[in-house]
Design an enzyme around this catalytic site. Sequence first.
Site, short mmCIF file in Angstrom:
data_model
loop_
_atom_site.label_atom_id
_atom_site.label_comp_id
_atom_site.label_asym_id
_atom_site.label_seq_id
_atom_site.Cartn_x
_atom_site.Cartn_y
_atom_site.Cartn_z
N GLU A 6 -70.41 54.29 -14.92
CA GLU A 6 -71.32 53.42 -15.67
C GLU A 6 -72.77 53.84 -15.50
O GLU A 6 -73.09 54.78 -14.76
CB GLU A 6 -71.09 51.96 -15.22
N GLU B 138 -60.73 57.43 -18.93
CA GLU B 138 -59.85 58.32 -19.70
C GLU B 138 -60.63 59.51 -20.26
O GLU B 138 -60.13 60.65 -20.27
CB GLU B 138 -59.22 57.55 -20.88
N CYS C 297 -61.48 55.69 -26.57
CA CYS C 297 -60.59 56.56 -25.79
C CYS C 297 -59.31 56.89 -26.56
O CYS C 297 -58.78 57.99 -26.44
CB CYS C 297 -60.26 55.91 -24.45
#
Length: 161
Positions: free
Chosen positions: A64, A75, A115
């Site tokens: 993050e 992912e 993702c």
Amino acid sequence: MKKELYQFEFYRVNNRTELPAEDVDLLVAANEAAQQAYAPYSNFKVGAAARLINGKIVLGSNQENASYPVGICAERVLLGNIGVQFPGVAIDTMAITYLLVDRKSDSPVSPCGMCRQALSEFESRVNHPVRLLLAGEVGDLLIVKASIDLLPFVFQRHHLH
Ligand code: THU
């Protein structure tokens, strides 16, 4: 006008002792990756572990950022790692799991739309499905045979030409 139907099969695993040892190992690796996630803003630590068709294990965790949209999901970190370490090598299975702060996670996590798009490009690039294990630390686990199953009407490179 013709009505059409989109369906896909998946497995729900209630008893993890039914899983092959390779899948259990991958879930352990994903859990370990989640422990190293950098998620100070959401406190939602995600770990992903892929077993490549050459047998190698590659990890990812969410990363993050104080500028929230800069953060990257586990992912896609994993897919980027494969692109660097084993370019062109297909994934057999990817396990995805997560950790919460206050209790054990107990329902399967599911990859976000971005993702799913990235996974789809990876599958088509190497021409091989990515089998997914979607899990919390405890509770039911889902097995999807190809990540593309989670993204009907996917946008792909052939649309560009
Ligand atoms: N996240 C992942 O890493 N993978 C997922 O499948 C779902 C969401 C991350 C993004 C963000 O860092 C945090 O989880 C909360 O959304």
